[in-house]
Write an enzyme that holds these catalytic residues in place. Structure first.
Site, PDB file in Angstrom:
ATOM      1  N   TYR A   4     -11.752   4.664  -7.538  1.00 31.54           N
ATOM      2  CA  TYR A   4     -12.680   3.576  -7.869  1.00 31.54           C
ATOM      3  C   TYR A   4     -12.065   2.809  -9.040  1.00 31.54           C
ATOM      4  O   TYR A   4     -12.635   2.682 -10.111  1.00 31.54           O
ATOM      5  CB  TYR A   4     -14.066   4.121  -8.233  1.00 31.54           C
TER       6      TYR A   4
HETATM    7  P1  FDA Z   1      -4.498  -0.188  -1.061  1.00 27.97           P
HETATM    8  O1  FDA Z   1      -3.600  -0.486   0.096  1.00 27.97           O
HETATM    9  O2  FDA Z   1      -5.205  -1.323  -1.686  1.00 27.97           O
HETATM   10  O3  FDA Z   1      -3.791   0.735  -2.076  1.00 27.97           O
HETATM   11  C1  FDA Z   1      -4.401   1.267  -3.243  1.00 27.97           C
HETATM   12  C2  FDA Z   1      -3.326   1.625  -4.274  1.00 27.97           C
HETATM   13  O4  FDA Z   1      -2.414   2.570  -3.730  1.00 27.97           O
HETATM   14  C3  FDA Z   1      -2.474   0.447  -4.707  1.00 27.97           C
HETATM   15  O5  FDA Z   1      -2.060   0.636  -6.031  1.00 27.97           O
HETATM   16  C4  FDA Z   1      -1.284   0.525  -3.778  1.00 27.97           C
HETATM   17  O6  FDA Z   1      -0.123  -0.122  -4.274  1.00 27.97           O
HETATM   18  C5  FDA Z   1      -1.089   2.026  -3.653  1.00 27.97           C
HETATM   19  N1  FDA Z   1      -0.533   2.396  -2.347  1.00 27.97           N
HETATM   20  C6  FDA Z   1      -1.082   2.137  -1.134  1.00 27.97           C
HETATM   21  N2  FDA Z   1      -0.309   2.654  -0.163  1.00 27.97           N
HETATM   22  C7  FDA Z   1       0.753   3.242  -0.756  1.00 27.97           C
HETATM   23  C8  FDA Z   1       1.896   3.937  -0.271  1.00 27.97           C
HETATM   24  N3  FDA Z   1       2.081   4.129   1.034  1.00 27.97           N
HETATM   25  N4  FDA Z   1       2.808   4.402  -1.159  1.00 27.97           N
HETATM   26  C9  FDA Z   1       2.617   4.207  -2.490  1.00 27.97           C
HETATM   27  N5  FDA Z   1       1.536   3.561  -3.014  1.00 27.97           N
HETATM   28  C10 FDA Z   1       0.619   3.076  -2.161  1.00 27.97           C
HETATM   29  N6  FDA Z   1     -12.911   6.542  -1.901  1.00 27.97           N
HETATM   30  C11 FDA Z   1     -13.330   7.808  -1.700  1.00 27.97           C
HETATM   31  O7  FDA Z   1     -12.780   8.747  -2.264  1.00 27.97           O
HETATM   32  N7  FDA Z   1     -14.353   8.066  -0.837  1.00 27.97           N
HETATM   33  C12 FDA Z   1     -14.977   7.081  -0.146  1.00 27.97           C
HETATM   34  O8  FDA Z   1     -15.892   7.359   0.628  1.00 27.97           O
HETATM   35  C13 FDA Z   1     -14.549   5.743  -0.351  1.00 27.97           C
HETATM   36  N8  FDA Z   1     -15.140   4.695   0.294  1.00 27.97           N
HETATM   37  C14 FDA Z   1     -14.716   3.403   0.076  1.00 27.97           C
HETATM   38  C15 FDA Z   1     -15.332   2.338   0.738  1.00 27.97           C
HETATM   39  C16 FDA Z   1     -14.900   1.036   0.521  1.00 27.97           C
HETATM   40  C17 FDA Z   1     -15.569  -0.087   1.249  1.00 27.97           C
HETATM   41  C18 FDA Z   1     -13.851   0.774  -0.384  1.00 27.97           C
HETATM   42  C19 FDA Z   1     -13.400  -0.638  -0.643  1.00 27.97           C
HETATM   43  C20 FDA Z   1     -13.234   1.824  -1.035  1.00 27.97           C
HETATM   44  C21 FDA Z   1     -13.662   3.148  -0.820  1.00 27.97           C
HETATM   45  N9  FDA Z   1     -13.068   4.221  -1.483  1.00 27.97           N
HETATM   46  C22 FDA Z   1     -13.502   5.508  -1.252  1.00 27.97           C
HETATM   47  C23 FDA Z   1     -11.977   3.974  -2.429  1.00 27.97           C
HETATM   48  C24 FDA Z   1     -10.629   4.111  -1.735  1.00 27.97           C
HETATM   49  O9  FDA Z   1     -10.335   5.480  -1.583  1.00 27.97           O
HETATM   50  C25 FDA Z   1      -9.524   3.463  -2.591  1.00 27.97           C
HETATM   51  O10 FDA Z   1      -9.791   2.106  -2.764  1.00 27.97           O
HETATM   52  C26 FDA Z   1      -8.137   3.661  -1.954  1.00 27.97           C
HETATM   53  O11 FDA Z   1      -7.157   3.522  -2.939  1.00 27.97           O
HETATM   54  C27 FDA Z   1      -7.894   2.677  -0.843  1.00 27.97           C
HETATM   55  O12 FDA Z   1      -6.700   2.948  -0.180  1.00 27.97           O
HETATM   56  P2  FDA Z   1      -5.981   1.768   0.640  1.00 27.97           P
HETATM   57  O13 FDA Z   1      -4.743   2.279   1.220  1.00 27.97           O
HETATM   58  O14 FDA Z   1      -6.989   1.116   1.537  1.00 27.97           O
HETATM   59  O15 FDA Z   1      -5.733   0.752  -0.551  1.00 27.97           O
END
Ligand code: FDA
Length: 515
Positions: free
Chosen positions: A456
């Site tokens: 978060y």
């Molecule tokens: P994103 O792609 O935006 O990456 C997030 C971060 O990780 C960035 O700093 C990125 O550069 C880095 N990153 C991404 N992929 C990478 C890779 N392959 N290698 C290195 N770095 C990388 N959390 C939770 O614990 N339980 C829940 O139920 C929820 N529910 C939820 C609902 C909604 C609507 C949202 C918007 C968010 C959540 N979250 C959550 C939070 C969620 O776990 C958190 O936002 C994650 O970081 C999202 O991962 P993404 O890959 O989508 O994000």
């Protein structure tokens, strides 16, 4: 500027040199001249705060199809002085996977790295970072009715960010969080080497399971342990307003939620609603949204023994399969599981989120004070979510992974403020009110440090200086997110990325010698 134009040209030229005999690389590169640039950029942006004309945009987006293309993008970024951001599902609360104030920058978007291989024999799976939670749950359920995985609720969240930051969900009291069930990973480091658990070593493997991926490299894929679940689970949602004794029930919940049978997770949403008994007045509604890993009869016994105050009745409960429960919690009850494969989330809105942890139950008097402030919070929409800990989460030691919120944590609080109105005035008002409410909550939550959940992400906790990190500065938010694990994360960062190539506003500082 001409500097950025040069870097941009250098970057593209460098990439073309890496693949002299094929034009395959050009098919996965989007510059601002490309007609798909905006749709690719916006494809996984949920938060309208990061779609304004003032939001810094990348010069180039690369959507690699092969590992060699990611290696080349890292190499060429270094060569041409481009800063990089890595994006999996794009759900970062502060947009750090696709917004950078360091110019020029390139996004490596892993949308095409989304294959999932399930091995039911060994109950394991390899999951690529660009897959979504919905796709993972769908794919597991296609193969087995009695295997599952413990991670978040929203189906469009990406594996890459979610796994590297923790990963809490409806089965976390039974199985822990996502990082507690990761047994291997493959990543590309700053030198372009592809490493697995064995070759990266236990320090780096430890760091990427809760320390955030963005500080350490590009994580390609994860090997997870699949978890044995019963064929039938039970869900329920029970609502109580203040007029229906919500304060007493919520107060009691704090003594029960982290200790009750670990097959049961009682999540609690608090929302402002119009009072049904006093027209024109607002009240607070507590919604207990719950999953029990088992049938309804046993659930009713557990509730009767441990939490009779909620008054759960058989009619409130629905028995279903685990994958149906995923649809239920995602708001897709009755839909086909295929909907979990949809990567594009519902219409975005402006959003600000923050988090806290609670280690001492809040008194009834305290809860009443909170309700009064919350009722008067003049924002378009807001929600406070209490997520219980305990069970498996608290059996694991604080230093086992960088995620430190273990024994002693009763529940996590998530504050969400959402608005639809465009413009700076609405933005400032909503951000100010969110921050005000967060400071108002200080007496009721964890202290020294006031802990926060990395997934978060909240830049109000502090940011690195542009292109430069300071240990002292970073320890302000580092101790909140990682507790005593912060020092070890700095140590790992210093070993694997001494030049601080992988950086953002809140990456782990690189200060060899200060720890
Ligand atoms: P994103 O792609 O935006 O990456 C997030 C971060 O990780 C960035 O700093 C990125 O550069 C880095 N990153 C991404 N992929 C990478 C890779 N392959 N290698 C290195 N770095 C990388 N959390 C939770 O614990 N339980 C829940 O139920 C929820 N529910 C939820 C609902 C909604 C609507 C949202 C918007 C968010 C959540 N979250 C959550 C939070 C969620 O776990 C958190 O936002 C994650 O970081 C999202 O991962 P993404 O890959 O989508 O994000």
């Amino acid at each position: 500027s001409s500097i950025s134009a040069d870097s941009h040209e250098d970057f593209l030229h460098c990439l073309s040199l890496q693949f002299p005999n094929s034009n395959s690389i050009s098919k996965v590169i989007y510059t601002r001249h490309n007609s798909s640039y905006s749709s690719v950029l916006e494809s996984s942006i949920r938060n309208l705060r990061f779609t304004t004309p003032e939001t810094p945009k990348p010069l180039v987006i690369v959507t690699p199809l092969q590992e060699a293309q990611i290696q080349a993008a890292i190499y060429c970024s270094k060569q041409s002085g481009m800063h990089i951001r890595v994006r999996s599902g794009g759900h970062d609360y502060e947009g750090l996977s696709y917004v950078s104030h360091e110019n020029p920058f390139v996004i490596i978007d892993l949308v095409n790295f989304r294959s999932i291989t399930i091995d039911t024999e060994s109950s394991t799976a390899w999951v690529q970072s660009g897959a979504t939670l919905g796709q993972l749950y769908y794919t597991i359920a296609q193969k087995s009715k009695t295997l599952a995985f413990t991670a978040g609720v929203c189906p469009t969240v990406g594996i890459g960010g979610h796994f590297s930051g923790g990963g809490y969900g409806m089965m976390s009291r039974k199985f822990g969080i996502a990082v507690d069930n990761i047994i291997d990973a493959r990543l590309i480091d700053v030198n372009g080497r592809i490493l697995d658990r064995k070759t990266m070593g236990e320090d780096l493997f430890w760091a990427i399971r809760g320390g955030g991926g963005a500080s350490f490299g590009v994580i390609l894929e994860w090997k997870i342990k699949l978890l044995a679940i019963p064929e039938t689970v039970t869900v329920f949602t029970v609502n109580r307003t203040l007029e229906q004794n919500a304060t007493k029930v919520v107060h009691r919940w704090q003594y029960v939620a982290d200790k009750i049978d670990e097959n049961l997770l009682l999540r609690l949403f608090l929302r402002r609603v119009n009072s049904s008994t006093q027209p024109g007045k607002v009240t607070v509604q507590a919604s207990f949204v719950s999953l029990y890993l088992g049938g309804v009869d046993r659930l009713l016994q557990v509730m009767q023994e441990s939490f009779p105050e909620l008054g759960l009745a058989k009619e409130d409960c629905i028995e279903m399969s685990w994958i149906e429960s995923i649809l239920y919690f995602a708001g897709f009850s009755g839909e086909s599981p295929d909907i979990l494969l949809n990567r594009t989330s519902s219409q975005g809105a402006y959003f600000k989120g923050k988090s806290d942890f609670v280690t001492e139950p809040i008194s009834e008097k305290g809860l009443n004070t909170i309700w009064e402030s919350y009722k008067n919070l003049k924002v378009d929409f807001s929600e406070i979510l209490f997520s219980p800990y305990g069970g498996r989460i608290s059996e694991i030691s604080e230093s086992e992974t960088p995620f430190p919120h273990r024994s002693g944590t009763i529940y996590n609080i998530h504050y969400a403020v959402v608005w639809a109105e465009e413009g700076k005035a609405a933005l400032n008002r909503h951000m100010t009110l969110t921050r005000w409410f967060y400071s108002f909550m200080a007496p009721y939550v964890s202290k020294s440090p006031r802990a926060a959940y990395l997934n978060y992400r909240d830049l109000d906790l502090g940011v690195n200086n542009k292109g430069n990190t300071s240990y002292t500065q970073a320890s302000i938010w580092g101790l909140k997110y990682y507790g005593n694990n912060f020092k070890r994360l700095v140590h790992v960062k210093s070993m694997v990325d001494p030049g601080n190539f992988f950086r953002n506003e809140q990456t782990i500082p690189n200060c060899v010698g200060t720890v």
